[in-house]
Design a protein around this motif. Structure first.
Motif, mmCIF file in Angstrom:
data_model
loop_
_atom_site.group_PDB
_atom_site.id
_atom_site.type_symbol
_atom_site.label_atom_id
_atom_site.label_comp_id
_atom_site.label_asym_id
_atom_site.label_seq_id
_atom_site.Cartn_x
_atom_site.Cartn_y
_atom_site.Cartn_z
ATOM 1 N N LYS A 205 0.859 -1.194 0.000
ATOM 2 C CA LYS A 205 0.000 0.000 0.000
ATOM 3 C C LYS A 205 0.888 1.235 0.000
ATOM 4 O O LYS A 205 1.959 1.230 0.617
ATOM 5 C CB LYS A 205 -0.875 0.036 1.249
ATOM 6 C CG LYS A 205 -1.887 -1.080 1.340
ATOM 7 C CD LYS A 205 -2.690 -0.957 2.602
ATOM 8 C CE LYS A 205 -3.654 -2.116 2.749
ATOM 9 N NZ LYS A 205 -4.387 -2.058 4.012
ATOM 10 N N ASP A 206 0.445 2.293 -0.686
ATOM 11 C CA ASP A 206 1.160 3.567 -0.595
ATOM 12 C C ASP A 206 1.157 4.002 0.858
ATOM 13 O O ASP A 206 0.124 3.944 1.529
ATOM 14 C CB ASP A 206 0.474 4.649 -1.431
ATOM 15 C CG ASP A 206 0.622 4.412 -2.931
ATOM 16 O OD1 ASP A 206 1.535 3.675 -3.338
ATOM 17 O OD2 ASP A 206 -0.177 4.988 -3.683
ATOM 18 N N SER A 207 2.312 4.434 1.355
ATOM 19 C CA SER A 207 2.426 4.871 2.747
ATOM 20 C C SER A 207 2.943 6.306 2.786
ATOM 21 O O SER A 207 3.898 6.644 2.088
ATOM 22 C CB SER A 207 3.373 3.962 3.528
ATOM 23 O OG SER A 207 2.832 2.672 3.625
ATOM 24 N N TYR A 208 2.302 7.116 3.607
ATOM 25 C CA TYR A 208 2.643 8.528 3.749
ATOM 26 C C TYR A 208 3.187 8.753 5.160
ATOM 27 O O TYR A 208 2.468 8.549 6.136
ATOM 28 C CB TYR A 208 1.416 9.400 3.513
ATOM 29 C CG TYR A 208 0.850 9.234 2.123
ATOM 30 C CD1 TYR A 208 1.243 10.081 1.098
ATOM 31 C CD2 TYR A 208 -0.050 8.218 1.839
ATOM 32 C CE1 TYR A 208 0.733 9.920 -0.187
ATOM 33 C CE2 TYR A 208 -0.558 8.042 0.565
ATOM 34 C CZ TYR A 208 -0.156 8.896 -0.445
ATOM 35 O OH TYR A 208 -0.659 8.736 -1.722
ATOM 36 N N PHE A 209 4.431 9.167 5.252
ATOM 37 C CA PHE A 209 5.084 9.434 6.534
ATOM 38 C C PHE A 209 4.857 10.907 6.861
ATOM 39 O O PHE A 209 5.275 11.790 6.108
ATOM 40 C CB PHE A 209 6.568 9.094 6.458
ATOM 41 C CG PHE A 209 6.808 7.614 6.389
ATOM 42 C CD1 PHE A 209 7.181 6.910 7.523
ATOM 43 C CD2 PHE A 209 6.628 6.913 5.210
ATOM 44 C CE1 PHE A 209 7.379 5.540 7.487
ATOM 45 C CE2 PHE A 209 6.826 5.541 5.149
ATOM 46 C CZ PHE A 209 7.196 4.856 6.292
ATOM 47 N N LEU A 210 4.171 11.160 7.972
ATOM 48 C CA LEU A 210 3.716 12.496 8.336
ATOM 49 C C LEU A 210 4.603 13.115 9.414
ATOM 50 O O LEU A 210 4.986 12.442 10.371
ATOM 51 C CB LEU A 210 2.278 12.427 8.852
ATOM 52 C CG LEU A 210 1.297 11.644 7.996
ATOM 53 C CD1 LEU A 210 -0.037 11.522 8.706
ATOM 54 C CD2 LEU A 210 1.137 12.295 6.645
ATOM 55 N N PHE A 211 4.854 14.411 9.261
ATOM 56 C CA PHE A 211 5.674 15.163 10.207
ATOM 57 C C PHE A 211 4.980 16.471 10.561
ATOM 58 O O PHE A 211 4.095 16.929 9.844
ATOM 59 C CB PHE A 211 7.046 15.483 9.592
ATOM 60 C CG PHE A 211 7.864 14.267 9.307
ATOM 61 C CD1 PHE A 211 8.798 13.830 10.224
ATOM 62 C CD2 PHE A 211 7.688 13.548 8.144
ATOM 63 C CE1 PHE A 211 9.556 12.689 9.984
ATOM 64 C CE2 PHE A 211 8.435 12.407 7.883
ATOM 65 C CZ PHE A 211 9.373 11.980 8.808
ATOM 66 N N GLU A 212 5.425 17.056 11.633
ATOM 67 C CA GLU A 212 4.987 18.395 12.035
ATOM 68 C C GLU A 212 6.254 19.224 12.164
ATOM 69 O O GLU A 212 7.250 18.766 12.724
ATOM 70 C CB GLU A 212 4.277 18.311 13.382
ATOM 71 C CG GLU A 212 3.762 19.625 13.888
ATOM 72 C CD GLU A 212 3.039 19.426 15.204
ATOM 73 O OE1 GLU A 212 3.535 19.962 16.214
ATOM 74 O OE2 GLU A 212 1.998 18.737 15.207
#
Length: 82
Positions: A56-63
């Motif tokens: 699955k496409d995976s999106y690594f999220l940051f702030e």
């Protein structure tokens, strides 16, 4: 260039390697990923499904906090990123 927060780098690496199927160590290209995120003013990066264990496409999220990127988690197949 932004840096990944020292407080979240261990969690980020652990999560990355639990999801991504890659023979190249993340440390070798992480600066390229961060530079692209900075250039495009994005707080996430995508790993294509063909490179993940669950396909699955995976999106690594940051702030962003000053010049640091604080890891916030991963999402898959979220339409707001397409």
């Amino acid at each position: 260039m932004s840096m990944i927060s020292a407080n979240s780098v261990s969690d980020f690496y652990q999560t990355y390697y639990s999801i991504v199927q890659d023979t190249v160590p993340l440390a070798l290209f992480l600066s390229d990923i961060v530079e692209k995120m900075d250039d495009e003013q994005r707080d996430y990066f995508k790993v294509a499904a063909k490179r993940t264990k669950d396909k699955k496409d995976s999106y690594f999220l940051f702030e962003r906090s000053n010049d640091e990127l604080v890891f916030r988690g991963v999402r898959t197949s979220d339409t707001r990123f397409h």
